[in-house]
Write a protein that holds these residues in place. Sequence first.
Motif, PDB file in Angstrom:
ATOM      1  N   SER A 192      90.655  31.062 -24.563  1.00 17.38           N
ATOM      2  CA  SER A 192      91.355  31.844 -23.535  1.00 17.38           C
ATOM      3  C   SER A 192      91.397  33.314 -23.907  1.00 17.38           C
ATOM      4  O   SER A 192      92.385  34.012 -23.641  1.00 17.38           O
ATOM      5  N   THR A 193      90.344  33.789 -24.545  1.00 19.83           N
ATOM      6  CA  THR A 193      90.247  35.180 -24.974  1.00 19.83           C
ATOM      7  C   THR A 193      88.892  35.730 -24.572  1.00 19.83           C
ATOM      8  O   THR A 193      87.880  35.031 -24.679  1.00 19.83           O
ATOM      9  N   GLY A 194      88.871  36.974 -24.128  1.00 22.58           N
ATOM     10  CA  GLY A 194      87.604  37.596 -23.780  1.00 22.58           C
ATOM     11  C   GLY A 194      87.694  39.102 -23.846  1.00 22.58           C
ATOM     12  O   GLY A 194      88.745  39.688 -23.545  1.00 22.58           O
ATOM     13  N   LEU A 195      86.614  39.732 -24.283  1.00 20.22           N
ATOM     14  CA  LEU A 195      86.497  41.183 -24.181  1.00 20.22           C
ATOM     15  C   LEU A 195      85.923  41.449 -22.797  1.00 20.22           C
ATOM     16  O   LEU A 195      84.716  41.376 -22.572  1.00 20.22           O
ATOM     17  N   GLY A 196      86.807  41.702 -21.857  1.00 18.23           N
ATOM     18  CA  GLY A 196      86.450  41.675 -20.452  1.00 18.23           C
ATOM     19  C   GLY A 196      86.801  40.312 -19.884  1.00 18.23           C
ATOM     20  O   GLY A 196      86.859  39.314 -20.608  1.00 18.23           O
ATOM     21  N   SER A 197      87.038  40.263 -18.595  1.00 17.06           N
ATOM     22  CA  SER A 197      87.566  39.040 -17.969  1.00 17.06           C
ATOM     23  C   SER A 197      86.495  38.077 -17.484  1.00 17.06           C
ATOM     24  O   SER A 197      86.828  37.022 -16.938  1.00 17.06           O
ATOM     25  N   GLN A 198      85.209  38.410 -17.697  1.00 16.24           N
ATOM     26  CA  GLN A 198      84.154  37.519 -17.233  1.00 16.24           C
ATOM     27  C   GLN A 198      84.309  36.129 -17.850  1.00 16.24           C
ATOM     28  O   GLN A 198      84.504  35.988 -19.058  1.00 16.24           O
ATOM     29  N   GLY A 199      84.250  35.112 -17.012  1.00 19.95           N
ATOM     30  CA  GLY A 199      84.360  33.742 -17.483  1.00 19.95           C
ATOM     31  C   GLY A 199      85.789  33.243 -17.595  1.00 19.95           C
ATOM     32  O   GLY A 199      86.010  32.056 -17.854  1.00 19.95           O
ATOM     33  N   LEU A 200      86.764  34.128 -17.421  1.00 23.97           N
ATOM     34  CA  LEU A 200      88.158  33.729 -17.479  1.00 23.97           C
ATOM     35  C   LEU A 200      88.684  33.476 -16.060  1.00 23.97           C
ATOM     36  O   LEU A 200      88.176  34.042 -15.093  1.00 23.97           O
ATOM     37  N   VAL A 201      89.691  32.631 -15.943  1.00 24.28           N
ATOM     38  CA  VAL A 201      90.300  32.358 -14.640  1.00 24.28           C
ATOM     39  C   VAL A 201      91.220  33.517 -14.298  1.00 24.28           C
ATOM     40  O   VAL A 201      92.262  33.714 -14.938  1.00 24.28           O
ATOM     41  N   ARG A 202      90.843  34.305 -13.310  1.00 23.66           N
ATOM     42  CA  ARG A 202      91.559  35.555 -13.028  1.00 23.66           C
ATOM     43  C   ARG A 202      93.012  35.313 -12.654  1.00 23.66           C
ATOM     44  O   ARG A 202      93.870  36.150 -12.929  1.00 23.66           O
ATOM     45  N   GLU A 203      93.308  34.166 -12.050  1.00 26.84           N
ATOM     46  CA  GLU A 203      94.687  33.880 -11.646  1.00 26.84           C
ATOM     47  C   GLU A 203      95.606  33.732 -12.858  1.00 26.84           C
ATOM     48  O   GLU A 203      96.827  33.852 -12.737  1.00 26.84           O
ATOM     49  N   ARG A 204      95.027  33.468 -14.019  1.00 20.81           N
ATOM     50  CA  ARG A 204      95.837  33.327 -15.233  1.00 20.81           C
ATOM     51  C   ARG A 204      96.223  34.688 -15.826  1.00 20.81           C
ATOM     52  O   ARG A 204      97.146  34.769 -16.642  1.00 20.81           O
ATOM     53  N   ILE A 205      95.519  35.746 -15.431  1.00 18.12           N
ATOM     54  CA  ILE A 205      95.749  37.064 -16.029  1.00 18.12           C
ATOM     55  C   ILE A 205      97.045  37.671 -15.510  1.00 18.12           C
ATOM     56  O   ILE A 205      97.263  37.789 -14.301  1.00 18.12           O
TER      57      ILE A 205
END
Length: 362
Positions: A192-205
């Motif tokens: 659940s970590t990323g340099l940039g949000s690509q591949g992450l579920v944006r609703e979780r941010i």
Amino acid sequence: MDPKRLQVAYDLMEKWTVGPNAPVPGGAILVGRHGKVIAPRFFGRQGPEADAGPIRRDAMFYMASVTKPVIYIGAMILVERGLLNLSDRVSRYVPEFTGGGKDDVQVIHLFTHTSGLPDELTNNADLRRQHAPLKAFIAGSIKADLLFKPGTRQSYASAGTLIVAEIIQRLSGKSIREFVHREIIDPLGLKSTGLGSQGLVRERIVRATVPDYQVGTDFGWNSTYWQEFGSPTGGLFSTPEDYAVVCALMMGGGRWGGVKLLSPATVRMMTSNRLDDLPDLPEAVRRTQPWGLGWRLNHLGMADSWGDLLDRQVFGHTGSSGNLVWMDPRTQGFCILLTNYLRARAPWRLVHLSNAIAAAFE
């Protein structure tokens, strides 16, 4: 841990996050020791909007400048591989970084914020407004004029971190995002970590409270542009549990679980005061504003101190979006405070929480 004293911190955060006009929209607290953690506690709302829903238990926070130590960990991996020397001039790795005193800037100056480079570029807002790519920010940092002679003062410089990221890219042949994911995030199993949000579920941010110059724009911290940008100076997204792994890694001498990412020698150098290595730096600066290699140490007696119960051996970092992470080698404890309020508007809130948590360590 003393549970009653720790509850003081939880109660403070609860008080600050209750109601639509709460001074802190939302946040999370995680405390750990000896590689183990107390389950994180979440508070408030997923965003600063008055009608924002409750914060998610899988919330990912905008880490802002708490990103920087991860970039410096990446650079130290290259030091261990014999590809990078901190005592070298930056121009050895970035030949166009020259003129105006920049020939005297050493790589270690970039790690300790003593290079003389500025924090933000003068055209920072314009670059963001144009949705400029990372290479434009790096090019601007390379061309930036120095504010003072390298190694004679200390001044926090995001531009220096951008140049470190460029050195990593040139030495590794990979983009900084790819390098960080391959060498740090993936080996540590940070899902659940990323340099940039690509591949992450944006609703979780978690949506952040943005600075005034970003209000009403399409380039603020909550915009798709900036979230996907993955800035080395402040583009990491993470959860309290994931960033706890980074803390446990540093507390464990570069090892976490079955993964050895750094050597104990590297961790010692990253987390001790390296300003003592700079002969032209005033004694008062070395003593009261200590920095390691990429990690800051607590500045006792200064306005930016993290707490009254944390000594100068405590290391960590802050983020302008309302974050504070610190680790204490003496207790082997660590603290992760993540919020979505602007830290500059009330930095004392994180210090109050920090004091309460430090008092909970037996």
